[in-house]
Scaffold this motif. Structure first.
Motif, PDB file in Angstrom:
ATOM      1  N   ILE A 300       0.840  -1.200   0.000  1.00  0.00           N
ATOM      2  CA  ILE A 300       0.000   0.000   0.000  1.00  0.00           C
ATOM      3  C   ILE A 300       0.879   1.257   0.000  1.00  0.00           C
ATOM      4  O   ILE A 300       0.640   2.201  -0.765  1.00  0.00           O
ATOM      5  CB  ILE A 300      -0.941  -0.006   1.222  1.00  0.00           C
ATOM      6  CG1 ILE A 300      -1.967  -1.136   1.085  1.00  0.00           C
ATOM      7  CG2 ILE A 300      -1.648   1.339   1.372  1.00  0.00           C
ATOM      8  CD1 ILE A 300      -2.757  -1.415   2.354  1.00  0.00           C
ATOM      9  N   HIS A 304       1.187   4.348  -2.973  1.00  0.00           N
ATOM     10  CA  HIS A 304       1.135   5.797  -2.738  1.00  0.00           C
ATOM     11  C   HIS A 304       2.417   6.470  -3.212  1.00  0.00           C
ATOM     12  O   HIS A 304       2.378   7.537  -3.841  1.00  0.00           O
ATOM     13  CB  HIS A 304       0.929   6.080  -1.253  1.00  0.00           C
ATOM     14  CG  HIS A 304      -0.456   5.805  -0.760  1.00  0.00           C
ATOM     15  ND1 HIS A 304      -1.570   6.368  -1.326  1.00  0.00           N
ATOM     16  CD2 HIS A 304      -0.903   5.013   0.258  1.00  0.00           C
ATOM     17  CE1 HIS A 304      -2.654   5.947  -0.681  1.00  0.00           C
ATOM     18  NE2 HIS A 304      -2.274   5.127   0.278  1.00  0.00           N
ATOM     19  N   THR A 313      -3.692   7.708  -8.132  1.00  0.00           N
ATOM     20  CA  THR A 313      -3.345   6.533  -7.337  1.00  0.00           C
ATOM     21  C   THR A 313      -4.262   5.368  -7.706  1.00  0.00           C
ATOM     22  O   THR A 313      -5.433   5.559  -8.033  1.00  0.00           O
ATOM     23  CB  THR A 313      -3.486   6.851  -5.838  1.00  0.00           C
ATOM     24  OG1 THR A 313      -2.630   7.963  -5.515  1.00  0.00           O
ATOM     25  CG2 THR A 313      -3.103   5.670  -4.971  1.00  0.00           C
ATOM     26  N   TRP A 315      -6.426   3.358  -6.523  1.00  0.00           N
ATOM     27  CA  TRP A 315      -7.283   3.143  -5.361  1.00  0.00           C
ATOM     28  C   TRP A 315      -7.984   1.788  -5.356  1.00  0.00           C
ATOM     29  O   TRP A 315      -8.117   1.171  -4.292  1.00  0.00           O
ATOM     30  CB  TRP A 315      -8.299   4.273  -5.241  1.00  0.00           C
ATOM     31  CG  TRP A 315      -7.677   5.577  -4.863  1.00  0.00           C
ATOM     32  CD1 TRP A 315      -7.492   6.671  -5.657  1.00  0.00           C
ATOM     33  CD2 TRP A 315      -7.131   5.932  -3.589  1.00  0.00           C
ATOM     34  NE1 TRP A 315      -6.866   7.684  -4.970  1.00  0.00           N
ATOM     35  CE2 TRP A 315      -6.628   7.257  -3.695  1.00  0.00           C
ATOM     36  CE3 TRP A 315      -7.014   5.263  -2.366  1.00  0.00           C
ATOM     37  CZ2 TRP A 315      -6.031   7.910  -2.619  1.00  0.00           C
ATOM     38  CZ3 TRP A 315      -6.410   5.916  -1.297  1.00  0.00           C
ATOM     39  CH2 TRP A 315      -5.932   7.220  -1.429  1.00  0.00           C
ATOM     40  N   ILE A 318      -5.505  -0.577  -3.933  1.00  0.00           N
ATOM     41  CA  ILE A 318      -5.303  -0.348  -2.500  1.00  0.00           C
ATOM     42  C   ILE A 318      -6.483  -0.907  -1.696  1.00  0.00           C
ATOM     43  O   ILE A 318      -6.286  -1.542  -0.649  1.00  0.00           O
ATOM     44  CB  ILE A 318      -5.106   1.155  -2.229  1.00  0.00           C
ATOM     45  CG1 ILE A 318      -3.756   1.616  -2.781  1.00  0.00           C
ATOM     46  CG2 ILE A 318      -5.204   1.461  -0.729  1.00  0.00           C
ATOM     47  CD1 ILE A 318      -3.474   3.093  -2.618  1.00  0.00           C
ATOM     48  N   ALA A 341     -10.186   4.152   1.095  1.00  0.00           N
ATOM     49  CA  ALA A 341      -9.770   3.674  -0.226  1.00  0.00           C
ATOM     50  C   ALA A 341     -10.976   3.343  -1.098  1.00  0.00           C
ATOM     51  O   ALA A 341     -11.004   3.668  -2.299  1.00  0.00           O
ATOM     52  CB  ALA A 341      -8.876   2.442  -0.072  1.00  0.00           C
TER      53      ALA A 341
END
Length: 409
Positions: A300, A304, A313, A315, A318, A341
């Protein structure tokens, strides 16, 4: 002169105190860890009182070592016991000055032995983590209480019980046998993770970050990953996680003193040397066959670190990793991060639906306010941002919540 001495002693307290305690405690024995801590603290206080007038000695750490040893002998003699042990004490050698980076000093055998002694199976897992945070990492009782979501009085009692249990069990300050290594190494990793968190997001006070805690946690995590006894995929994954997260320290608080979340941080100011260091550890952590919480958290952090902006990002990835992480660590903070997230990946309604109910947590209240504001429910959002402002633990956090409230206007 006095100001310079204070800065030097503060630096020694951060960088050398744990090493001096470890070396002295190893010679005194596990039952005397408190004596070692008291002796080193006494030496630091003596430095503050003497050095401004007599000058700083040529080798400050060696001076502290000698004063701490003498103080330990005095304490033992005052107890009218352990005189034979006191006579066996040998002068402590000053630490090697090898290594020229903040994160490069190796973990010496005294520190490693003390780390494993305070994480002995004679103690419960919570006692091991608490004792490591206090004895090796140097956190205060209130800081430990915040990190472990407990009361200071409970932590203080736990430390007293831990010392008594180790003394009763006759635990030696030495590296554990191979069959005991995995369990005790995990307790050490958890302690370093909590130490880093206290430095990255302080539990109280005017400052949000305490970089010295983060630097020491990264240093110890890297040392674990390098030491022959503790090297392995999990230790590399922890080192990756802490280095990648520490890379964001320069932007945690803005020039105006307001805490900055990921969306607001100027990524060009992140420490790209630490990012490269973290990615190297992450690559080495892949050589194992067991997926740990440290691997998932490090992935994770890497997502980032590699994203050019918050909007760019990954997401969904994540959120997927958090789904797997909560199976291994079903904690409220993991649930909060997963909700954030999912909100970024699927919209605020999806995040709001799974947000955990954590009374007293400013970031849960802020997340709820953020999701509600995204849904156009500004009156409800204001109420939760006001709660977050009231619950904020540090001044930069309070300023952040005040800014969120102002944005609703």
């Amino acid at each position: 002169m006095e100001h310079r001495v204070h800065r030097l002693v503060d630096s020694l307290a951060r960088d050398s105190a744990s090493r001096l305690v470890a070396a002295l405690a190893r010679r005194l024995g596990t039952g005397r860890i408190a004596v070692a801590e008291d002796a080193v603290q006494h030496a630091l206080m003596r430095a503050l009182s003497l050095w401004p007038f007599k000058g700083v000695p040529e080798k400050p750490e060696a001076w502290l070592s000698t004063v701490a040893r003498n103080r330990a002998l005095d304490l033992l003699r005052a107890e009218s016991r352990s005189l034979a042990l006191a006579e066996e004490l040998v002068p402590l050698a000053p630490a090697s000055e090898a290594g020229d980076g903040r994160f490069d000093r190796e973990l010496n055998d005294d520190e490693l032995a003390l780390l494993f002694a305070v994480c002995h199976p004679a103690l419960s897992p919570e006692m091991r983590v608490t004792f490591a945070l206090k004895t090796v990492c140097g956190l205060t009782v209130p800081q430990i209480a915040s990190g472990l979501l407990s009361e200071p009085a409970t932590i203080a009692q736990r430390l007293v019980r831990a010392r008594r249990q180790l003394e009763a069990a006759g635990v030696a300050i030495e590296a554990p046998p191979p069959d005991a290594l995995p369990e005790r190494a995990e307790s050490v990793r958890t302690a370093l993770y909590l130490m880093f968190n206290e430095g990255y997001s302080a539990s109280s006070g005017d400052a949000l970050v305490q970089p010295e805690f983060c630097v020491e946690a990264v240093r110890l995590a890297r040392a674990l990953a390098a030491h022959p006894i503790t090297a392995g995929p999990a230790s590399d994954a922890l080192a990756a996680l802490l280095a990648l997260t520490a890379a964001r320290l320069p932007t945690r608080v803005g020039p105006d003193g307001v805490a900055q979340l990921l969306d607001d941080q100027p990524r060009a100011e992140w420490d790209h040397g630490l990012i490269a260091l973290g990615l190297a550890h992450l690559d080495r952590s892949a050589r194992g066959e067991v997926l740990t919480i440290w691997h998932l958290r490090a992935e994770i952090a890497s997502l980032h670190a590699m994203a050019p902006s918050a909007d760019d990002t990954d997401w969904p990835r994540i959120a997927w990793v958090y789904e797997h992480l909560r199976a291994l660590d079903p904690s409220p903070m993991v649930e909060l991060a997963r909700a954030v997230a999912i909100a970024r990946a699927e919209g605020p309604a999806a995040g709001l639906a799974i947000l955990p109910a954590m009374s007293g947590n400013p970031y849960v209240e802020a997340a709820r306010g953020l999701f509600l504001a995204g849904l156009g429910r500004r009156t409800e959002a204001r109420r939760h941002f006001e709660k977050a402002h009231a619950l904020a633990r540090t001044d930069p956090e309070r300023r952040l919540m005040a800014r969120r409230l102002a944005s609703l206007d």
